[in-house]
Write a protein that holds these residues in place. Structure first.
Motif, PDB file in Angstrom:
ATOM      1  N   LEU A 213       5.697 -23.549 -10.412  1.00 43.09           N
ATOM      2  CA  LEU A 213       4.859 -23.708 -11.597  1.00 43.09           C
ATOM      3  C   LEU A 213       3.733 -22.681 -11.658  1.00 43.09           C
ATOM      4  O   LEU A 213       3.030 -22.583 -12.656  1.00 43.09           O
ATOM      5  CB  LEU A 213       4.274 -25.125 -11.648  1.00 43.09           C
ATOM      6  N   MET A 214       3.570 -21.890 -10.588  1.00 43.28           N
ATOM      7  CA  MET A 214       2.572 -20.811 -10.599  1.00 43.28           C
ATOM      8  C   MET A 214       3.190 -19.478 -11.026  1.00 43.28           C
ATOM      9  O   MET A 214       2.504 -18.446 -11.033  1.00 43.28           O
ATOM     10  CB  MET A 214       1.960 -20.658  -9.200  1.00 43.28           C
ATOM     11  N   ALA A 215       4.446 -19.483 -11.402  1.00 41.82           N
ATOM     12  CA  ALA A 215       5.144 -18.233 -11.717  1.00 41.82           C
ATOM     13  C   ALA A 215       4.527 -17.490 -12.900  1.00 41.82           C
ATOM     14  O   ALA A 215       4.698 -16.270 -13.033  1.00 41.82           O
ATOM     15  CB  ALA A 215       6.615 -18.520 -11.996  1.00 41.82           C
ATOM     16  N   GLN A 216       3.807 -18.186 -13.738  1.00 44.53           N
ATOM     17  CA  GLN A 216       3.182 -17.587 -14.926  1.00 44.53           C
ATOM     18  C   GLN A 216       2.284 -16.394 -14.576  1.00 44.53           C
ATOM     19  O   GLN A 216       2.174 -15.439 -15.352  1.00 44.53           O
ATOM     20  CB  GLN A 216       2.368 -18.673 -15.641  1.00 44.53           C
ATOM     21  N   ILE A 217       1.658 -16.433 -13.405  1.00 44.89           N
ATOM     22  CA  ILE A 217       0.713 -15.362 -13.032  1.00 44.89           C
ATOM     23  C   ILE A 217       1.290 -14.420 -11.985  1.00 44.89           C
ATOM     24  O   ILE A 217       0.587 -13.558 -11.458  1.00 44.89           O
ATOM     25  CB  ILE A 217      -0.612 -15.968 -12.507  1.00 44.89           C
ATOM     26  N   HIS A 218       2.573 -14.562 -11.710  1.00 43.34           N
ATOM     27  CA  HIS A 218       3.200 -13.817 -10.612  1.00 43.34           C
ATOM     28  C   HIS A 218       3.039 -12.310 -10.777  1.00 43.34           C
ATOM     29  O   HIS A 218       2.642 -11.602  -9.833  1.00 43.34           O
ATOM     30  CB  HIS A 218       4.679 -14.195 -10.519  1.00 43.34           C
ATOM     31  N   GLU A 219       3.326 -11.783 -11.948  1.00 41.97           N
ATOM     32  CA  GLU A 219       3.293 -10.333 -12.141  1.00 41.97           C
ATOM     33  C   GLU A 219       1.868  -9.796 -12.146  1.00 41.97           C
ATOM     34  O   GLU A 219       1.609  -8.696 -11.622  1.00 41.97           O
ATOM     35  CB  GLU A 219       4.025  -9.960 -13.433  1.00 41.97           C
ATOM     36  N   ASP A 220       0.936 -10.550 -12.702  1.00 34.49           N
ATOM     37  CA  ASP A 220      -0.459 -10.114 -12.668  1.00 34.49           C
ATOM     38  C   ASP A 220      -0.971 -10.052 -11.236  1.00 34.49           C
ATOM     39  O   ASP A 220      -1.693  -9.111 -10.861  1.00 34.49           O
ATOM     40  CB  ASP A 220      -1.331 -11.069 -13.485  1.00 34.49           C
ATOM     41  N   TRP A 221      -0.593 -11.036 -10.450  1.00 34.06           N
ATOM     42  CA  TRP A 221      -1.036 -11.047  -9.061  1.00 34.06           C
ATOM     43  C   TRP A 221      -0.329  -9.949  -8.257  1.00 34.06           C
ATOM     44  O   TRP A 221      -0.938  -9.308  -7.399  1.00 34.06           O
ATOM     45  CB  TRP A 221      -0.802 -12.410  -8.435  1.00 34.06           C
ATOM     46  N   ARG A 222       0.925  -9.705  -8.536  1.00 31.98           N
ATOM     47  CA  ARG A 222       1.641  -8.619  -7.871  1.00 31.98           C
ATOM     48  C   ARG A 222       0.930  -7.283  -8.105  1.00 31.98           C
ATOM     49  O   ARG A 222       0.794  -6.471  -7.182  1.00 31.98           O
ATOM     50  CB  ARG A 222       3.090  -8.521  -8.378  1.00 31.98           C
ATOM     51  N   ALA A 223       0.461  -7.073  -9.314  1.00 32.38           N
ATOM     52  CA  ALA A 223      -0.246  -5.824  -9.632  1.00 32.38           C
ATOM     53  C   ALA A 223      -1.550  -5.732  -8.842  1.00 32.38           C
ATOM     54  O   ALA A 223      -1.929  -4.644  -8.380  1.00 32.38           O
ATOM     55  CB  ALA A 223      -0.519  -5.758 -11.129  1.00 32.38           C
ATOM     56  N   GLU A 224      -2.255  -6.846  -8.686  1.00 36.59           N
ATOM     57  CA  GLU A 224      -3.486  -6.855  -7.887  1.00 36.59           C
ATOM     58  C   GLU A 224      -3.188  -6.506  -6.433  1.00 36.59           C
ATOM     59  O   GLU A 224      -3.893  -5.706  -5.812  1.00 36.59           O
ATOM     60  CB  GLU A 224      -4.157  -8.231  -7.970  1.00 36.59           C
ATOM     61  N   VAL A 225      -2.172  -7.119  -5.869  1.00 40.13           N
ATOM     62  CA  VAL A 225      -1.813  -6.881  -4.465  1.00 40.13           C
ATOM     63  C   VAL A 225      -1.391  -5.429  -4.253  1.00 40.13           C
ATOM     64  O   VAL A 225      -1.694  -4.822  -3.215  1.00 40.13           O
ATOM     65  CB  VAL A 225      -0.700  -7.853  -4.022  1.00 40.13           C
ATOM     66  N   ALA A 226      -0.705  -4.855  -5.239  1.00 43.40           N
ATOM     67  CA  ALA A 226      -0.254  -3.465  -5.129  1.00 43.40           C
ATOM     68  C   ALA A 226      -1.424  -2.501  -4.998  1.00 43.40           C
ATOM     69  O   ALA A 226      -1.282  -1.410  -4.435  1.00 43.40           O
ATOM     70  CB  ALA A 226       0.603  -3.095  -6.334  1.00 43.40           C
ATOM     71  N   ARG A 227      -2.602  -2.911  -5.490  1.00 41.78           N
ATOM     72  CA  ARG A 227      -3.775  -2.035  -5.435  1.00 41.78           C
ATOM     73  C   ARG A 227      -4.569  -2.169  -4.141  1.00 41.78           C
ATOM     74  O   ARG A 227      -5.486  -1.375  -3.898  1.00 41.78           O
ATOM     75  CB  ARG A 227      -4.691  -2.337  -6.638  1.00 41.78           C
ATOM     76  N   LEU A 228      -4.241  -3.118  -3.307  1.00 35.82           N
ATOM     77  CA  LEU A 228      -4.999  -3.324  -2.074  1.00 35.82           C
ATOM     78  C   LEU A 228      -4.806  -2.158  -1.104  1.00 35.82           C
ATOM     79  O   LEU A 228      -3.687  -1.664  -0.922  1.00 35.82           O
ATOM     80  CB  LEU A 228      -4.557  -4.622  -1.386  1.00 35.82           C
ATOM     81  N   ARG A 229      -5.905  -1.738  -0.476  1.00 32.76           N
ATOM     82  CA  ARG A 229      -5.862  -0.640   0.501  1.00 32.76           C
ATOM     83  C   ARG A 229      -5.552  -1.221   1.888  1.00 32.76           C
ATOM     84  O   ARG A 229      -6.446  -1.440   2.702  1.00 32.76           O
ATOM     85  CB  ARG A 229      -7.197   0.094   0.513  1.00 32.76           C
ATOM     86  N   LEU A 230      -4.303  -1.443   2.144  1.00 33.90           N
ATOM     87  CA  LEU A 230      -3.885  -2.074   3.392  1.00 33.90           C
ATOM     88  C   LEU A 230      -3.660  -1.048   4.494  1.00 33.90           C
ATOM     89  O   LEU A 230      -3.239   0.081   4.241  1.00 33.90           O
ATOM     90  CB  LEU A 230      -2.591  -2.867   3.183  1.00 33.90           C
ATOM     91  N   ARG A 231      -3.939  -1.459   5.730  1.00 35.17           N
ATOM     92  CA  ARG A 231      -3.622  -0.670   6.924  1.00 35.17           C
ATOM     93  C   ARG A 231      -2.842  -1.561   7.880  1.00 35.17           C
ATOM     94  O   ARG A 231      -2.955  -2.791   7.841  1.00 35.17           O
ATOM     95  CB  ARG A 231      -4.902  -0.170   7.599  1.00 35.17           C
ATOM     96  N   MET A 232      -2.071  -0.943   8.761  1.00 37.99           N
ATOM     97  CA  MET A 232      -1.350  -1.724   9.751  1.00 37.99           C
ATOM     98  C   MET A 232      -2.331  -2.429  10.679  1.00 37.99           C
ATOM     99  O   MET A 232      -3.384  -1.887  11.024  1.00 37.99           O
ATOM    100  CB  MET A 232      -0.409  -0.824  10.561  1.00 37.99           C
ATOM    101  N   PRO A 233      -2.023  -3.648  11.089  1.00 39.19           N
ATOM    102  CA  PRO A 233      -2.965  -4.440  11.892  1.00 39.19           C
ATOM    103  C   PRO A 233      -3.154  -3.908  13.305  1.00 39.19           C
ATOM    104  O   PRO A 233      -2.246  -3.313  13.884  1.00 39.19           O
ATOM    105  CB  PRO A 233      -2.316  -5.832  11.913  1.00 39.19           C
ATOM    106  N   ARG A 234      -4.371  -4.162  13.828  1.00 36.79           N
ATOM    107  CA  ARG A 234      -4.685  -3.784  15.204  1.00 36.79           C
ATOM    108  C   ARG A 234      -4.231  -4.843  16.202  1.00 36.79           C
ATOM    109  O   ARG A 234      -4.276  -4.607  17.410  1.00 36.79           O
ATOM    110  CB  ARG A 234      -6.194  -3.556  15.344  1.00 36.79           C
ATOM    111  N   CYS A 235      -3.851  -6.003  15.700  1.00 32.13           N
ATOM    112  CA  CYS A 235      -3.350  -7.078  16.562  1.00 32.13           C
ATOM    113  C   CYS A 235      -2.248  -7.797  15.788  1.00 32.13           C
ATOM    114  O   CYS A 235      -2.132  -7.630  14.569  1.00 32.13           O
ATOM    115  CB  CYS A 235      -4.479  -8.040  16.948  1.00 32.13           C
ATOM    116  N   PRO A 236      -1.433  -8.604  16.451  1.00 29.63           N
ATOM    117  CA  PRO A 236      -0.378  -9.326  15.727  1.00 29.63           C
ATOM    118  C   PRO A 236      -0.948 -10.269  14.663  1.00 29.63           C
ATOM    119  O   PRO A 236      -1.951 -10.952  14.887  1.00 29.63           O
ATOM    120  CB  PRO A 236       0.330 -10.113  16.833  1.00 29.63           C
ATOM    121  N   VAL A 237      -0.304 -10.303  13.497  1.00 27.56           N
ATOM    122  CA  VAL A 237      -0.646 -11.209  12.401  1.00 27.56           C
ATOM    123  C   VAL A 237       0.603 -12.004  12.056  1.00 27.56           C
ATOM    124  O   VAL A 237       1.643 -11.422  11.749  1.00 27.56           O
ATOM    125  CB  VAL A 237      -1.114 -10.440  11.152  1.00 27.56           C
ATOM    126  N   ILE A 238       0.492 -13.331  12.107  1.00 27.66           N
ATOM    127  CA  ILE A 238       1.604 -14.201  11.719  1.00 27.66           C
ATOM    128  C   ILE A 238       1.438 -14.554  10.245  1.00 27.66           C
ATOM    129  O   ILE A 238       0.384 -15.033   9.832  1.00 27.66           O
ATOM    130  CB  ILE A 238       1.633 -15.495  12.567  1.00 27.66           C
TER     131      ILE A 238
END
Length: 320
Positions: A213-238
């Motif tokens: 039921l949250m699918a309505q905002i899926h594409e808008d949120w995908r666009a936000e995540v695509a803009r995040l400046r991510l780097r590979m983690p320095r420690c394991p992340v689950i």
């Protein structure tokens, strides 16, 4: 200093993981002790507040609860409090050995692992909360206690015969949260209580989080995540959606996007920690929710939280 195998204050061979709480852990007054005792924590609040134009210290300390609980406020507030705790730990020379966050707490975990700058994380969860609050499809959530996973899944399937209902959060072997259409959730509640559930409670939430039921905002949120400046983690992340360690930045982005409609596999994440040899967990935030769930999932885990007044002394390595 890495406390994965720190034996200065705990038994030889202890292996640690740091856990970060999610939405539902908010309360008026959270973060007070960190703000009072730590310059580093105050800097975290200042940076996060500037990033979203909200006085987060005042919001956390004074509320009111209705304002703090609003999804668009609760999410950045929870992340900020957790990162303030993290700043105190880093001031002691401690660094995270392995991290996992519950739902929005995954952003706190990513900051701890060096994947994401604090300001970016707070802006992202503020937007996440605004998008989630904007969903027009009605829905709700219900927590069930005292039934095993297979029984919960079967009853959920039965209740969802003409409406949406899914198991949205796997908190522990005896606690699950369903999300979906309120009619289906009410049916599930009746079925679960008849099947011997210890309790089944409709949650005071505005939407059916972690469901289709949250699918309505899926594409808008995908666009936000695509803009995040991510780097590979320095420690394991689950990650929540897979209960597995990060392998690529693509994995992180996919998990953050899929969290909207996919279940939070907290129980499975904790079991994975145990399989990696983790024996002690620290909840990094003003909460004891996720460490308590971890202990219910793996009873042999030893847990500590920032609510313990002696926590910083316990974690400080013995000198000499």
């Amino acid at each position: 200093m890495d406390i994965m195998n720190d034996t200065s204050r705990s038994g030889a061979g202890d292996r640690w993981a740091w856990l970060f709480p999610g939405q539902g852990s908010q309360k008026v007054g959270m973060g007070r002790r960190m703000l009072e005792r730590s310059v580093a924590a105050r800097r975290v609040f200042e940076e996060a507040s500037e990033a979203i134009g909200v006085d987060l210290a005042r919001l956390c300390l004074e509320g009111p609860l209705e304002t703090l609980t609003a999804t668009e406020n609760a999410q950045p507030a929870i992340v900020t409090v957790s990162v303030a705790c993290l700043a105190e730990l880093q001031d002691l020379g401690l660094s995270p050995p392995i991290v996992v966050g519950h739902s929005v707490g995954e952003f706190s975990a990513l900051v701890a692992a060096g994947c994401l700058p604090l300001a970016d994380a707070v802006r992202a969860v503020r937007k996440r909360g605004e998008l989630m609050a904007s969903v027009t499809t009605p829905g709700g959530m219900v927590a069930v206690m005292g039934l095993e996973a297979a029984r919960v899944e079967a009853l959920c399937h039965e209740a969802a015969r003409d409406a949406v209902a899914v198991v949205a959060i796997h908190n522990s072997p005896q606690q699950f949260v369903l999300s979906g259409d309120v009619r289906a959730l009410e049916r599930f509640k009746d079925l679960a209580l008849a099947a011997g559930a210890k309790d089944c409670v409709m949650l005071e939430v505005s939407h059916a989080f972690h469901s289709p039921l949250m699918a309505q905002i899926h594409e808008d949120w995908r666009a936000e995540v695509a803009r995040l400046r991510l780097r590979m983690p320095r420690c394991p992340v689950i990650l929540n959606t897979t209960a597995k360690s990060v392998e690529t930045l693509v994995c992180i982005r996919r998990s953050l996007v899929e969290q909207l409609t996919a279940p939070v596999l907290w129980m499975q994440c904790v079991k994975n920690l145990a399989s990696l040899g983790v024996t002690r967990v620290l909840e990094v935030g003003d909460s004891k929710v996720v460490s308590s769930l971890a202990r219910r999932t793996v009873p042999t885990l030893q847990t500590q939280t920032f609510l313990d007044p002696s926590i910083l002394n316990d974690l400080t390595p013995v000198k000499g």
